[in-house]
Motif scaffolding. Sequence first.
Motif, PDB file in Angstrom:
ATOM      1  N   ILE A 317       0.898  -1.158   0.000  1.00 45.30           N
ATOM      2  CA  ILE A 317       0.000   0.000   0.000  1.00 45.30           C
ATOM      3  C   ILE A 317       0.934   1.204   0.000  1.00 45.30           C
ATOM      4  O   ILE A 317       1.523   1.545   1.028  1.00 45.30           O
ATOM      5  N   PRO A 318       1.125   1.841  -1.152  1.00 44.82           N
ATOM      6  CA  PRO A 318       2.269   2.762  -1.342  1.00 44.82           C
ATOM      7  C   PRO A 318       2.086   4.147  -0.739  1.00 44.82           C
ATOM      8  O   PRO A 318       1.984   5.155  -1.447  1.00 44.82           O
ATOM      9  N   CYS A 319       2.106   4.222   0.583  1.00 45.17           N
ATOM     10  CA  CYS A 319       1.989   5.524   1.244  1.00 45.17           C
ATOM     11  C   CYS A 319       3.193   6.407   0.956  1.00 45.17           C
ATOM     12  O   CYS A 319       3.140   7.630   1.146  1.00 45.17           O
ATOM     13  N   HIS A 320       4.287   5.810   0.455  1.00 43.59           N
ATOM     14  CA  HIS A 320       5.467   6.610   0.102  1.00 43.59           C
ATOM     15  C   HIS A 320       5.221   7.461  -1.141  1.00 43.59           C
ATOM     16  O   HIS A 320       6.003   8.369  -1.436  1.00 43.59           O
ATOM     17  N   ARG A 321       4.137   7.195  -1.862  1.00 42.80           N
ATOM     18  CA  ARG A 321       3.829   7.979  -3.069  1.00 42.80           C
ATOM     19  C   ARG A 321       2.996   9.222  -2.765  1.00 42.80           C
ATOM     20  O   ARG A 321       2.519   9.884  -3.685  1.00 42.80           O
ATOM     21  N   VAL A 322       2.820   9.522  -1.488  1.00 41.24           N
ATOM     22  CA  VAL A 322       2.098  10.728  -1.094  1.00 41.24           C
ATOM     23  C   VAL A 322       3.114  11.766  -0.630  1.00 41.24           C
ATOM     24  O   VAL A 322       3.945  11.489   0.238  1.00 41.24           O
ATOM     25  N   ILE A 323       3.037  12.978  -1.219  1.00 48.14           N
ATOM     26  CA  ILE A 323       4.007  14.025  -0.914  1.00 48.14           C
ATOM     27  C   ILE A 323       3.276  15.305  -0.526  1.00 48.14           C
ATOM     28  O   ILE A 323       2.046  15.386  -0.606  1.00 48.14           O
ATOM     29  N   GLY A 324       4.036  16.298  -0.101  1.00 45.81           N
ATOM     30  CA  GLY A 324       3.450  17.585   0.253  1.00 45.81           C
ATOM     31  C   GLY A 324       2.958  18.321  -0.976  1.00 45.81           C
ATOM     32  O   GLY A 324       3.372  18.038  -2.113  1.00 45.81           O
ATOM     33  N   ARG A 325       2.082  19.279  -0.758  1.00 42.75           N
ATOM     34  CA  ARG A 325       1.512  20.050  -1.870  1.00 42.75           C
ATOM     35  C   ARG A 325       2.591  20.777  -2.666  1.00 42.75           C
ATOM     36  O   ARG A 325       2.465  20.968  -3.885  1.00 42.75           O
ATOM     37  N   ASP A 326       3.678  21.155  -1.965  1.00 44.47           N
ATOM     38  CA  ASP A 326       4.767  21.876  -2.622  1.00 44.47           C
ATOM     39  C   ASP A 326       5.788  20.942  -3.273  1.00 44.47           C
ATOM     40  O   ASP A 326       6.820  21.382  -3.788  1.00 44.47           O
ATOM     41  N   GLY A 327       5.502  19.646  -3.212  1.00 42.26           N
ATOM     42  CA  GLY A 327       6.395  18.676  -3.837  1.00 42.26           C
ATOM     43  C   GLY A 327       7.452  18.112  -2.908  1.00 42.26           C
ATOM     44  O   GLY A 327       8.207  17.211  -3.289  1.00 42.26           O
ATOM     45  N   ASN A 328       7.520  18.627  -1.669  1.00 44.54           N
ATOM     46  CA  ASN A 328       8.505  18.127  -0.715  1.00 44.54           C
ATOM     47  C   ASN A 328       8.107  16.758  -0.193  1.00 44.54           C
ATOM     48  O   ASN A 328       6.919  16.435  -0.057  1.00 44.54           O
ATOM     49  N   LEU A 329       9.126  15.943   0.131  1.00 45.57           N
ATOM     50  CA  LEU A 329       8.866  14.646   0.744  1.00 45.57           C
ATOM     51  C   LEU A 329       8.591  14.855   2.219  1.00 45.57           C
ATOM     52  O   LEU A 329       9.407  15.433   2.940  1.00 45.57           O
ATOM     53  N   THR A 330       7.446  14.424   2.679  1.00 44.72           N
ATOM     54  CA  THR A 330       7.095  14.607   4.091  1.00 44.72           C
ATOM     55  C   THR A 330       6.430  13.346   4.621  1.00 44.72           C
ATOM     56  O   THR A 330       5.895  12.537   3.866  1.00 44.72           O
ATOM     57  N   GLY A 331       6.510  13.174   5.928  1.00 48.42           N
ATOM     58  CA  GLY A 331       5.648  12.256   6.643  1.00 48.42           C
ATOM     59  C   GLY A 331       5.755  10.785   6.328  1.00 48.42           C
ATOM     60  O   GLY A 331       4.734  10.112   6.236  1.00 48.42           O
ATOM     61  N   TYR A 332       6.983  10.253   6.170  1.00 42.84           N
ATOM     62  CA  TYR A 332       7.111   8.808   5.969  1.00 42.84           C
ATOM     63  C   TYR A 332       7.751   8.195   7.203  1.00 42.84           C
ATOM     64  O   TYR A 332       8.900   8.496   7.529  1.00 42.84           O
ATOM     65  N   ALA A 333       7.003   7.325   7.895  1.00 39.33           N
ATOM     66  CA  ALA A 333       7.469   6.776   9.170  1.00 39.33           C
ATOM     67  C   ALA A 333       8.690   5.882   9.001  1.00 39.33           C
ATOM     68  O   ALA A 333       9.452   5.677   9.940  1.00 39.33           O
ATOM     69  N   GLY A 334       8.882   5.353   7.808  1.00 34.71           N
ATOM     70  CA  GLY A 334      10.066   4.537   7.559  1.00 34.71           C
ATOM     71  C   GLY A 334      11.320   5.368   7.357  1.00 34.71           C
ATOM     72  O   GLY A 334      12.415   4.816   7.265  1.00 34.71           O
ATOM     73  N   GLY A 335      11.150   6.694   7.285  1.00 30.39           N
ATOM     74  CA  GLY A 335      12.293   7.585   7.107  1.00 30.39           C
ATOM     75  C   GLY A 335      12.305   8.192   5.716  1.00 30.39           C
ATOM     76  O   GLY A 335      12.003   7.515   4.721  1.00 30.39           O
TER      77      GLY A 335
END
Length: 356
Positions: A317-335
């Motif tokens: 379930i690819p939660c890593h494919r969700v990013i911030g509105r500005d395109g920044n990588l945010t909020g991944y518990a795996g790092g």
Amino acid sequence: MGMITAKEKQQEYYQALIEKDRNYDGIFFAGIKTTGIFCHPTCRARKPKMENCEFYQTAEEALLAGYRPCKICQPLSFPQAIPEEVQLLVKAVEEQPEKRWRDSDFAALGLNSTTARRKFKAIYNMTFVQYARARRMGLAFKEISHGSKVIDQQLDTGYESSSGFNDAFTKIMGNSAKKTAVHTLNASFIATPLGRMLCLTDDAYLYLLEFEDRRGLEREIASLRKKYNFRIIYGQTKLNQQVEEQIGEYFNGERTEFSLPLFYDGSPFQKEVWKILETIPMGKTLSYQDIALRLGDKNKVRAVGRANGLNKIAIVIPCHRVIGRDGNLTGYAGGLERKHYLLELEKAQVVSHNKQ
């Protein structure tokens, strides 16, 4: 000149351990199977045989593998001297490694919680909470890793009842108080280029797939055990083998979609979010706001973020494919480093498949 193989790297590290090569201090940690401790390469303790050594890039990996720090070389502090408060904390953790620490526990040791935590982080390059959690979880993970031998021995003698096997997490999470029937989940580890992943399955579903050092993993496991009265033991199921195969194919660039039966443990809203995540094509991303809009309410961005963070089945379930509105990588518990790696891996796979 070809790439160095894992076996060659192990031989290199073992040679450094034997020679007490200071150039390797801080580069790797050696776990000693016969003693259950991990050391710096320069440790003056008697050196083990190579087959009794395991090598780790970080101290947290060694802790999660069930090893405790060596008292002789004090591997986590090199090359600094260890303040008395930090020594006291490490000793206290070893006396009760299953314990969950609170501020009152620091006071009981005569320590100021804030000061002790700050010094611990400065010396060990990890927070005290992170250290204590890794030590706790390492005990459970060691039970899982050791469980295969125990179960194989019991099956060899004709003893096949899983009810006789110990739940790997009982010591750190306790037994469920429910009177309902116990349901067994099988636990195993899957090796990936980004570290080991813990996999929980039964014959029907994949319940959890997480990196072993994930923030919140202990809480996720506790929730599953309590909510569904699960007992978690070592075990290889057909489904577990399928998960391992498909994850391997994914990292090798041979798989763009997964075909695994998943158990969705969440509220109706959270399940809606996860279903949307599964529709994001490899090589593409969505923002939290994009998902909120798809659900019909632009004000649910935070709720989407929470649902994303509560996903228990990483990568599939690819939660890593969700990013911030500005395109920044945010909020991944795996790092965030893992998130970046996964997104770059998927972009490369898409490019490769398009050329074929």
